[in-house]
Design a protein around this motif. Structure first.
Motif, PDB file in Angstrom:
ATOM      1  N   LEU A  37      -0.059   0.062  10.379  1.00 48.89           N
ATOM      2  CA  LEU A  37      -0.828  -1.176  10.422  1.00 48.89           C
ATOM      3  C   LEU A  37      -0.056  -2.294   9.723  1.00 48.89           C
ATOM      4  CD1 LEU A  37      -3.747  -2.181  11.220  1.00 48.89           C
ATOM      5  CD2 LEU A  37      -4.383  -1.719   8.839  1.00 48.89           C
ATOM      6  N   ARG A  38       0.010  -3.463  10.350  1.00 44.98           N
ATOM      7  CA  ARG A  38       0.552  -4.669   9.708  1.00 44.98           C
ATOM      8  C   ARG A  38      -0.596  -5.653   9.506  1.00 44.98           C
ATOM      9  NH1 ARG A  38       6.287  -7.490  10.475  1.00 44.98           N
ATOM     10  NH2 ARG A  38       6.658  -5.785   9.012  1.00 44.98           N
ATOM     11  N   VAL A  39      -0.704  -6.171   8.286  1.00 47.57           N
ATOM     12  CA  VAL A  39      -1.807  -7.064   7.929  1.00 47.57           C
ATOM     13  C   VAL A  39      -1.229  -8.377   7.424  1.00 47.57           C
ATOM     14  CG1 VAL A  39      -3.849  -7.359   6.491  1.00 47.57           C
ATOM     15  CG2 VAL A  39      -3.246  -5.085   7.320  1.00 47.57           C
ATOM     16  N   ARG A  40      -1.736  -9.492   7.949  1.00 48.57           N
ATOM     17  CA  ARG A  40      -1.262 -10.816   7.541  1.00 48.57           C
ATOM     18  C   ARG A  40      -2.435 -11.624   6.986  1.00 48.57           C
ATOM     19  NH1 ARG A  40       1.203  -9.670  12.429  1.00 48.57           N
ATOM     20  NH2 ARG A  40       3.497  -9.659  12.420  1.00 48.57           N
ATOM     21  N   TYR A  41      -2.204 -12.244   5.839  1.00 45.22           N
ATOM     22  CA  TYR A  41      -3.186 -13.155   5.245  1.00 45.22           C
ATOM     23  C   TYR A  41      -2.669 -14.585   5.367  1.00 45.22           C
ATOM     24  CZ  TYR A  41      -5.563  -9.169   3.098  1.00 45.22           C
ATOM     25  OH  TYR A  41      -6.252  -8.008   2.886  1.00 45.22           O
ATOM     26  N   LEU A  98       1.507  -7.336   4.655  1.00 45.99           N
ATOM     27  CA  LEU A  98       1.611  -5.968   4.171  1.00 45.99           C
ATOM     28  C   LEU A  98       1.802  -5.026   5.341  1.00 45.99           C
ATOM     29  CD1 LEU A  98      -1.024  -7.407   2.512  1.00 45.99           C
ATOM     30  CD2 LEU A  98      -0.685  -5.354   1.136  1.00 45.99           C
ATOM     31  N   ASP A  99       2.605  -3.988   5.148  1.00 46.06           N
ATOM     32  CA  ASP A  99       2.708  -2.871   6.084  1.00 46.06           C
ATOM     33  C   ASP A  99       2.054  -1.655   5.442  1.00 46.06           C
ATOM     34  OD1 ASP A  99       3.997  -4.336   7.983  1.00 46.06           O
ATOM     35  OD2 ASP A  99       5.993  -3.541   7.579  1.00 46.06           O
ATOM     36  N   CYS A 100       1.277  -0.952   6.229  1.00 43.10           N
ATOM     37  CA  CYS A 100       0.478   0.145   5.691  1.00 43.10           C
ATOM     38  C   CYS A 100       0.523   1.346   6.635  1.00 43.10           C
ATOM     39  CB  CYS A 100      -0.971  -0.320   5.513  1.00 43.10           C
ATOM     40  SG  CYS A 100      -2.038   0.844   4.662  1.00 43.10           S
ATOM     41  N   TYR A 101       0.739   2.530   6.079  1.00 39.33           N
ATOM     42  CA  TYR A 101       0.663   3.784   6.826  1.00 39.33           C
ATOM     43  C   TYR A 101      -0.594   4.532   6.362  1.00 39.33           C
ATOM     44  CZ  TYR A 101       5.495   3.632   8.670  1.00 39.33           C
ATOM     45  OH  TYR A 101       6.655   3.300   9.337  1.00 39.33           O
ATOM     46  N   ILE A 102      -1.351   5.001   7.317  1.00 42.08           N
ATOM     47  CA  ILE A 102      -2.610   5.700   7.044  1.00 42.08           C
ATOM     48  C   ILE A 102      -2.535   7.059   7.710  1.00 42.08           C
ATOM     49  CG2 ILE A 102      -5.115   5.642   7.388  1.00 42.08           C
ATOM     50  CD1 ILE A 102      -4.604   2.488   7.735  1.00 42.08           C
ATOM     51  N   ASP A 116     -11.176   7.648  11.068  1.00 37.56           N
ATOM     52  CA  ASP A 116     -12.236   7.407  10.078  1.00 37.56           C
ATOM     53  C   ASP A 116     -11.662   6.709   8.834  1.00 37.56           C
ATOM     54  OD1 ASP A 116     -14.007   8.642  11.775  1.00 37.56           O
ATOM     55  OD2 ASP A 116     -13.938  10.584  10.739  1.00 37.56           O
ATOM     56  N   LEU A 117     -10.489   7.158   8.382  1.00 33.90           N
ATOM     57  CA  LEU A 117      -9.875   6.548   7.203  1.00 33.90           C
ATOM     58  C   LEU A 117      -9.395   5.133   7.497  1.00 33.90           C
ATOM     59  CD1 LEU A 117      -8.955   6.828   4.283  1.00 33.90           C
ATOM     60  CD2 LEU A 117      -6.873   7.960   5.106  1.00 33.90           C
ATOM     61  N   LEU A 118      -8.929   4.896   8.709  1.00 36.20           N
ATOM     62  CA  LEU A 118      -8.472   3.562   9.093  1.00 36.20           C
ATOM     63  C   LEU A 118      -9.582   2.529   8.914  1.00 36.20           C
ATOM     64  CD1 LEU A 118      -6.460   1.582  10.438  1.00 36.20           C
ATOM     65  CD2 LEU A 118      -7.313   2.370  12.657  1.00 36.20           C
ATOM     66  N   SER A 119     -10.804   2.873   9.292  1.00 33.55           N
ATOM     67  CA  SER A 119     -11.907   1.915   9.180  1.00 33.55           C
ATOM     68  C   SER A 119     -12.177   1.572   7.716  1.00 33.55           C
ATOM     69  CB  SER A 119     -13.166   2.474   9.842  1.00 33.55           C
ATOM     70  OG  SER A 119     -13.638   3.628   9.167  1.00 33.55           O
ATOM     71  N   VAL A 123      -9.910   1.652   5.235  1.00 29.74           N
ATOM     72  CA  VAL A 123      -8.793   0.838   4.756  1.00 29.74           C
ATOM     73  C   VAL A 123      -8.918  -0.592   5.271  1.00 29.74           C
ATOM     74  CG1 VAL A 123      -6.283   0.545   4.862  1.00 29.74           C
ATOM     75  CG2 VAL A 123      -7.258   2.806   4.476  1.00 29.74           C
ATOM     76  N   GLU A 124      -9.329  -0.749   6.513  1.00 22.99           N
ATOM     77  CA  GLU A 124      -9.522  -2.091   7.065  1.00 22.99           C
ATOM     78  C   GLU A 124     -10.586  -2.847   6.279  1.00 22.99           C
ATOM     79  OE1 GLU A 124     -10.290  -1.335  11.200  1.00 22.99           O
ATOM     80  OE2 GLU A 124      -8.225  -1.818  11.759  1.00 22.99           O
ATOM     81  N   ASN A 125     -11.621  -2.138   5.786  1.00 22.17           N
ATOM     82  CA  ASN A 125     -12.634  -2.785   4.956  1.00 22.17           C
ATOM     83  C   ASN A 125     -12.029  -3.328   3.668  1.00 22.17           C
ATOM     84  OD1 ASN A 125     -14.716  -2.298   6.751  1.00 22.17           O
ATOM     85  ND2 ASN A 125     -15.376  -0.404   5.755  1.00 22.17           N
ATOM     86  N   CYS A 126     -11.063  -2.596   3.092  1.00 23.42           N
ATOM     87  CA  CYS A 126     -10.377  -3.086   1.893  1.00 23.42           C
ATOM     88  C   CYS A 126      -9.643  -4.383   2.190  1.00 23.42           C
ATOM     89  CB  CYS A 126      -9.398  -2.036   1.379  1.00 23.42           C
ATOM     90  SG  CYS A 126     -10.145  -0.536   0.703  1.00 23.42           S
TER      91      CYS A 126
END
Length: 432
Positions: free
Chosen positions: A193-197, A258-262, A272-275, A277-280
């Motif tokens: 997952l790549r997350v941009r703020y 951020l780059d994130c591996y789940i 299930d864990l992805l959801s 982490v996305e909440n965080c």
């Protein structure tokens, strides 16, 4: 040595003469195999940039009389070679991408060598014995190290007609209680997952109140994931890095990435864990007043080892004196590979072979890079190649074996529907 639980015995007929021919055919190509091993190891290339490896392997195969589809499946550095007609298809996967900065620290030069050798051994034996039906295929699969080359080959139909997909991965010679390798080794599913703020830039001293700090959102998310770990199953993993955090201390960062591996033992558990982490990440955006954007780069499914294939390979390796475990209760490795996606498409396995490596020099270290290029590692990989060839030959020539493999694959499809967390993964050497 601890007695492990074994899988139900595969109803296989061992053909001693054919096995000797398979081994001899591989030994006959020792010079070429060592040369291709060293060529790949000495010229490390990142995923989807493996032009030298692609061309060297294709040229070798063509020089031996095989027709090779270069730039296959719409990928510049993928290829496909095949021998035989009709019947069942056994595919060997060759990987050859390296890691940034440390080269072949995952031993993909050895993976390529093993799969090429097994393909050559089976093809030569099919020709010598006049096998009228059945095909052996060598697939060049780029970008395993995060790029998901096999996912694109799956989408292009590369595994649609495959009856068994086989490959073996090297690791340090440190398997538990004296084992030299592992035939039954599940891996973790992995969402990348790549997350941009996005915030608002401002002068950090003159008017910080005019800004919206995207770095605050990244830090809050990183901290929130750390707190989440208390509630995670011990077999799951989440790791993140801030790849973009700002430019100057006196500028309120307007964007961060951020780059994130789940990772979890099954695809369902990873979802299930992805959801969570996305909440965080979403909560951090709300706290910091930033906008957030999610990009799921790709997903590696967990490897679902086919029981009969694993047992056939273990039997072949043990018969050659390479002590290979085959334990269906094995937790496997807390790592991930796009071969997992292949095992959702067709029967397959992802075995392991140990090579000599100094203490502390496991996969993804410079020490393992050096070990993967040694002649001793090459010799051990040729033993594994012979095990792969013997296994592939049995699948092509024995109807009872093929039926057992298919039955196990269909039964596993049902187990995937509600898997939960099936196993507790403990630390051993990883792959990706």
């Amino acid at each position: 040595m601890t007695v492990v639980k074994h899988l139900e015995k595969v109803p296989a007929h061992r053909d001693a003469e054919a096995e000797q021919q398979l081994k001899a055919a591989i030994d006959a190509r020792r010079t070429e195999l060592w040369a291709i091993n060293q060529q790949i190891h000495s010229n490390p290339e990142l995923g989807y940039e493996e032009y030298k490896a692609h061309d060297a392997i294709c040229s070798l195969l063509e020089s031996l009389g095989f027709t090779v589809a270069r730039n296959a499946y719409g990928l510049e550095t993928a290829f496909c070679a095949e021998y035989g007609v009709g019947g069942r298809v056994v595919a060997y996967n060759a990987e050859y991408d390296a890691l940034p900065g440390i080269g072949h620290a995952c031993g993909h030069n050895l993976i390529a060598t093993m799969s090429i050798a097994a393909f050559l051994g089976v093809a030569a034996t099919m020709k010598a014995r006049g096998l009228k039906e059945g095909r052996v295929r060598l697939i060049g699969t780029p970008a395993e190290e995060g790029g998901g080359g096999k996912l694109k080959i799956i989408d292009a139909g590369g595994f649609a007609d495959v009856d068994a997909s086989l490959m073996v991965h090297p690791g340090p010679l440190s398997y538990d209680e004296g084992w030299d390798g592992d035939a039954y080794s599940p891996t973790l599913a992995n969402h990348k997952l790549r997350v941009r703020y996005e915030g608002v830039a401002a002068h950090a001293a003159v008017a910080p109140w005019e800004g919206t700090n995207a770095l605050d959102a990244a830090v809050l998310a990183y901290t929130g994931i750390g707190v989440l770990r208390q509630q995670m199953h011990p077999s799951s993993r989440v790791h993140c890095v801030i790849v973009e955090g700002g430019t100057r201390p006196n500028i309120i960062p307007s964007s961060t990435t951020l780059d994130c591996y789940i990772r979890s033992p099954t695809l369902k558990a990873a979802n299930d864990l992805l959801s969570k982490v996305e909440n965080c990440f979403a909560g951090a955006a709300q706290q910091a007043g930033c906008k957030v954007d999610f990009d799921l780069i790709n997903t590696y499914a967990d490897v679902r080892p086919n029981g009969p294939i694993s047992q056939l390979y273990a039997d072949a390796m043990n018969a050659m004196g390479s002590r290979t475990r085959c334990d269906p209760s094995s937790p496997g490795a807390p790592a991930s590979t796009d071969q997992g996606n292949v095992t959702y498409e067709c029967p397959g396995f992802h075995g392991g072979i140990g090579i000599e490596a100094p203490p502390g020099c496991g996969n993804h270290t410079p020490g393992f890079t050096a070990s993967a290029g040694e002649e001793g590692a090459h010799e051990l990989s040729l033993i594994a190649a012979k095990g792969l060839a013997i296994t592939g030959w049995q699948i092509l020539t024995d109807d009872a074996v093929a039926a057992a493999i298919r039955a196990d694959f269909e039964a596993d499809k049902k187990r995937r529907q509600n898997p939960g967390v099936e196993r507790l993964v403990v630390h051993r050497s990883g792959y990706c």
